[in-house]
Design an enzyme around this catalytic site. Structure first.
Site, PDB file in Angstrom:
ATOM      1  CG  ASP A 153      61.795 118.033  22.553  1.00 40.84           C
ATOM      2  OD1 ASP A 153      62.540 117.219  21.985  1.00 40.84           O
ATOM      3  OD2 ASP A 153      61.331 117.871  23.700  1.00 40.84           O
TER       4      ASP A 153
ATOM      5  CD  GLN B 196      62.609 112.282  27.715  1.00 36.94           C
ATOM      6  OE1 GLN B 196      63.417 113.135  27.341  1.00 36.94           O
ATOM      7  NE2 GLN B 196      62.309 111.231  26.981  1.00 36.94           N
TER       8      GLN B 196
ATOM      9  CE  LYS C  91      66.304 113.108  24.875  1.00 43.18           C
ATOM     10  NZ  LYS C  91      64.876 113.346  25.107  1.00 43.18           N
TER      11      LYS C  91
HETATM   12  N1  GUN Z   1      60.257 111.087  24.769  1.00 41.27           N
HETATM   13  C1  GUN Z   1      60.580 110.252  23.757  1.00 41.27           C
HETATM   14  N2  GUN Z   1      61.129 110.939  22.735  1.00 41.27           N
HETATM   15  C2  GUN Z   1      61.156 112.227  23.102  1.00 41.27           C
HETATM   16  C3  GUN Z   1      61.606 113.434  22.477  1.00 41.27           C
HETATM   17  O1  GUN Z   1      62.100 113.455  21.347  1.00 41.27           O
HETATM   18  N3  GUN Z   1      61.467 114.576  23.192  1.00 41.27           N
HETATM   19  C4  GUN Z   1      60.919 114.578  24.425  1.00 41.27           C
HETATM   20  N4  GUN Z   1      60.823 115.742  25.040  1.00 41.27           N
HETATM   21  N5  GUN Z   1      60.485 113.501  25.035  1.00 41.27           N
HETATM   22  C5  GUN Z   1      60.604 112.335  24.377  1.00 41.27           C
END
Ligand code: GUN
Length: 307
Positions: free
Chosen positions: A120, A97, A53
């Site tokens: 998100d 996350q 990311k």
């Molecule tokens: N962990 C795995 N996929 C995601 C996601 O799309 N967003 C977040 N915040 N954590 C994750």
């Protein structure tokens, strides 16, 4: 005729190029958009996701800040950090996350992020806005599914869509988004009786369950569009041979790497379809591009700019 491969890698590149242009406009007008990612503790898979990311932010000119508080951080401390970021005018997007350690109430944390910075799309306000068709920050994986269909000219309005999986992150929002586009949507799940009876009707069949090969060729309507959200690791050569009979290259790949990835569709189901998303390189490849798009969207909305 052979099925079209709907490459998430290609579509992600298209989206990222568009996002980069918008980042340029925002930056010129009022400074680069900023995304802050909180990675609490040290989960190896999360570390890889977060690294990717941050790398994408750098590529596109988005300012990214990675906060890595220790796994022992209390819920109150984490809520305090989020409160600070909510107030910080230099921060456009906040991503916590997941998964979080067990001593932290995930729901409470997700609800602490102000909806305007919730890139998100997990906050109940954004979930609700999406449900009633108002502008919202939509969750990244379902938003990516819609991009694939739209950018590859697959008609959604009036289509018979079946969504297998009812998670809050994929199944529910994806079915809402398809419904908002005018599709007729059935949502199936583990408790569905006669799953094949539903899937065989689908012109667009989206599966997000996490069971390798759950959907076989016999369960697919000939000519359907298949969207495979599952990413499953096959860890034994027996599994590889079972799901990919006679596929020497796949067995060789397994012997080299020790695992092979596959989706929730059996590979023979793809052959019945008119188009399908591969695993890997399909839906999963788009998630980060959609996060970048959400960050730009959040930044533009907060600054009152149309892009
Ligand atoms: N962990 C795995 N996929 C995601 C996601 O799309 N967003 C977040 N915040 N954590 C994750």
């Amino acid at each position: 005729m052979s099925a079209q491969v709907l490459s998430g890698v290609e579509i992600a590149a298209e989206i990222k190029a568009e996002v980069a242009v918008k980042v340029g406009r925002l930056t010129e007008a009022c400074g680069a958009p900023g995304l802050t990612v909180i990675l609490l503790g040290s989960d190896p898979a999360s570390e890889v996701y977060v690294r990717n990311k941050v790398r994408s932010c750098v590529e596109l000119g988005i300012r990214s800040t990675l906060l890595t508080p220790p796994g022992s951080t209390t819920e109150a401390e984490l809520l305090g950090m989020i409160d600070g970021l909510n107030r910080d005018t230099a921060v456009d997007g906040i991503l916590v996350q997941l998964p979080l350690p067990k001593h932290i109430d995930t729901r409470r944390v997700l609800e602490a992020v102000t909806p305007e910075k919730d890139v998100d799309g997990f906050h109940p306000v954004n979930v609700g806005r999406l449900q009633i068709g108002q502008p919202a920050l939509a969750p990244c994986t379902p938003a990516g599914i819609l991009e694939i269909l739209k950018r590859r000219g697959i008609p959604i309005a009036g289509a018979d869509c079946v969504m297998v999986g009812r998670s809050d992150i994929v199944g529910k929002p994806a079915s809402t988004m398809l419904l908002n586009e005018g599709a007729t949507v059935s949502v199936c799940h583990k408790g569905t009786r006669d799953l094949a009876g539903y899937t065989r009707r689908a012109e667009i069949l989206v599966v997000a369950v996490g069971v390798p090969g759950l959907i076989t060729a016999e369960m697919v309507r000939p000519g359907a569009v298949l969207i495979d959200v599952g990413i499953n690791r096959l860890d034994t050569v027996e599994q590889v041979k079972r799901f990919f009979p006679g596929d020497v290259a796949r067995v060789a790949a397994f012997e080299k790497r020790g695992y092979v990835l596959m989706g929730d569709f059996d590979s023979r189901a793809y052959q019945v379809s008119s188009a399908y998303t591969p695993v890997p390189g399909g839906v999963g490849a788009l998630t980060i591009a959609m996060l970048m798009q959400n960050t730009v969207k959040a930044a533009a909305a907060r600054r009152g700019m149309a892009l």
